[in-house]
Design an enzyme around this catalytic site. Structure first.
Site, mmCIF file in Angstrom:
data_model
loop_
_atom_site.group_PDB
_atom_site.id
_atom_site.type_symbol
_atom_site.label_atom_id
_atom_site.label_comp_id
_atom_site.label_asym_id
_atom_site.label_seq_id
_atom_site.Cartn_x
_atom_site.Cartn_y
_atom_site.Cartn_z
ATOM 1 N N CYS A 1 0.850 -1.195 0.000
ATOM 2 C CA CYS A 1 0.000 0.000 0.000
ATOM 3 C C CYS A 1 0.881 1.239 0.000
ATOM 4 C CB CYS A 1 -0.928 -0.001 1.216
ATOM 5 S SG CYS A 1 -0.077 0.247 2.794
ATOM 6 N N PRO A 2 0.323 2.420 -0.246
ATOM 7 C CA PRO A 2 1.149 3.619 -0.347
ATOM 8 C C PRO A 2 2.006 3.906 0.877
ATOM 9 C CG PRO A 2 -1.001 4.049 -1.284
ATOM 10 C CD PRO A 2 -1.065 2.683 -0.671
#
Length: 488
Positions: free
Chosen positions: A9-10
């Site tokens: 994920c970011p």
């Protein structure tokens, strides 16, 4: 089946590991083996050659570019976002099994030709661009956290006038707290100065891999030099990645093919992108940045309150996902303008991001019977997560009951964002949660905004879950009554 999965994920903090856990549980319940490589902020342990050779299929659950995807070219692949893995892991396991069963036995897929497309949660150009931008943001966030907290500590020790202190290389006293405050502030400022180059460099990296890093970084530095800000960094990263990707398709003579990635591509890419940023688009983008700054400075009254509510809605919509990160990036980018409105925006964004976990923690405390034991346990942890501005602490509740939880959290965060703006609370640090309250302008109003939003979200989610529980009980009674009568 022997399955593999990669989650990313970011931020590389919460979603990455929650998705991994969900896939592991779903695979075990379905009777399959799975090994998950978490490409998160704590690093990752790559699959072994044996695991890659024995695997039947792989799941790529990622909102950013998956590193070293060539390793999986021979495997049937299922792609999805991390939120899909968290809330729909059994379905992904079923898709992976079906893909493995449909693959011809004894054959390996040929490595695909390089593509601009990044495997993301949806088709189309928008999905690809979002993936590239989120990769850049994921690498920026540690710089934001470290730099922002160092700046905040500098302000805490030396006051806001510490920004005018002379360089510590010119005058530093080991016994002066002012010197230490200046040291912290100047270190944080240097880290902040890297935000645009890092954003640009890793957007380019997401598109065209390592040869695009130098053109991306240098393009970001030029954006800073010409005062094009984050908008310039976004543009230079996309241009650098696209240019280098195109150049990688060139059929170079054998004599220079070996030095293409380390010399030719970075050299040509840097010269072209740097030139474009300096003499073609740098000044127009700087004008856009200046216009945005002027617009922000002009916001007041109801307009500012509406902006706070909108940012609050965005922070709670996906709790750490792309929409949340867009609002956060907007607030952090504004800090570089040093305008009063930008400080108001940063305060409202952080307050609105703290509200969802705190609301769920409160709801699980007030009405325990509405939640499972696992949710109550998550609720206890959510107190600290919310206080620390880790919005992802509310994800387990949203994944289990999205239709009731997400609207409730959005309502509370909108209230918090709007009230924070209305009270005129300001914040210079881009992170820290409750621990940087002493650095907030009008801290009392700020805390009132958080408490109000928390109460609103908790009340709504409790009402919606209570109504849902009553409906479920009524349905059970209506279906059991005819059975009882028939049995009598």
């Amino acid at each position: 089946m022997k399955l593999l999965a990669v989650t990313a994920c970011p931020t590389g903090i919460a979603h990455t590991y929650m998705a991994a856990e969900a896939l592991e549980v779903a695979a075990e319940e379905a009777g399959h083996e799975i090994v998950v490589e978490t490409q998160g902020s704590a690093g990752s342990t790559p699959f072994t050659p044996e695991q890659l050779a024995e695997a039947d299929a792989i799941i790529l659950a990622a909102d950013v570019e998956v590193r070293d995807k060539d390793r999986f070219a021979h495997l049937p692949t299922v792609t999805a976002g991390v939120k899909k893995a968290i809330g729909g892991a059994p379905g992904l396991i079923e898709q992976a099994v079906a893909a493995a069963e449909a693959a011809p036995e004894g054959t390996a897929a040929a490595p695909a030709e390089p593509q601009l497309a990044v495997k993301q949660t949806g088709p189309g150009v928008g999905s690809k661009v979002r993936g590239w931008l989120m990769t850049g943001v994921s690498y920026v966030i540690p710089f934001v956290a470290a730099g922002g907290l160092l700046i905040a500590l500098g302000f805490a020790l030396g006051g806001y006038q510490i920004s005018d202190a002379p360089s510590v290389t010119e005058s530093f006293s080991w016994t002066s707290h002012t010197s230490w405050a200046a040291l912290l502030f100047q270190l944080g400022s240097l880290a902040f100065g890297l935000l645009v180059p890092v954003l640009s460099g890793f957007i380019a990296y997401a598109i065209a891999d390592r040869p695009a890093l130098v053109p991306g970084f240098v393009g970001g530095l030029v954006a800073v030099e010409v005062h094009a800000g984050f908008i310039g960094g976004l543009a230079s990263g996309l241009l650098a990645g696209g240019l280098v990707f195109w150049m990688k398709k060139w059929k170079a003579p054998k004599a220079i093919a070996g030095i293409m990635p380390v010399l030719v591509l970075p050299l040509v890419g840097t010269a072209v992108i740097g030139g474009i940023m300096f003499v073609v688009i740098g000044q127009p983008l700087a004008a856009v940045t200046t216009g945005l700054t002027s617009w922000l400075n002009g916001l007041s009254g109801s307009n500012a309150i509406l902006l706070g509510a909108l940012l609050g809605l965005m922070m709670a919509f996906d709790m750490g996902g792309p929409v949340n990160k867009a609002a956060y990036a907007f607030a952090v980018a504004g800090l570089s303008t040093n305008s009063q409105t930008a400080l108001l925006i940063m305060a409202s964004v952080m307050a609105a991001g703290m509200t969802p976990p705190l609301a769920m923690a409160l709801a699980t405390t007030v009405r325990k019977k509405l939640f499972t034991e696992a949710e109550r346990e998550n609720g206890r942890a959510a107190w600290l997560l919310g206080a620390s501005f880790i919005t992802e602490g509310a994800i387990p509740f949203a994944a289990a009951d999205p239709l009731r939880v997400i609207p409730s959290l959005m309502a509370g965060s909108a209230v918090t964002g709007a009230l924070s703006m209305a009270f005129g609370s300001t914040l210079r640090a881009p992170h820290g949660g409750i621990f940087v309250v002493p650095l907030i302008g009008n801290p009392f109003g700020y805390l009132v905004a958080i408490v109000a939003g928390t109460l609103v979200s908790a009340a709504i989610v409790i009402v919606l879950k209570s109504v849902g529980q009553k409906k479920a009980a009524a349905t059970t009674e209506s279906t059991s009554a005819p059975r009882a009568a028939a049995h009598a």
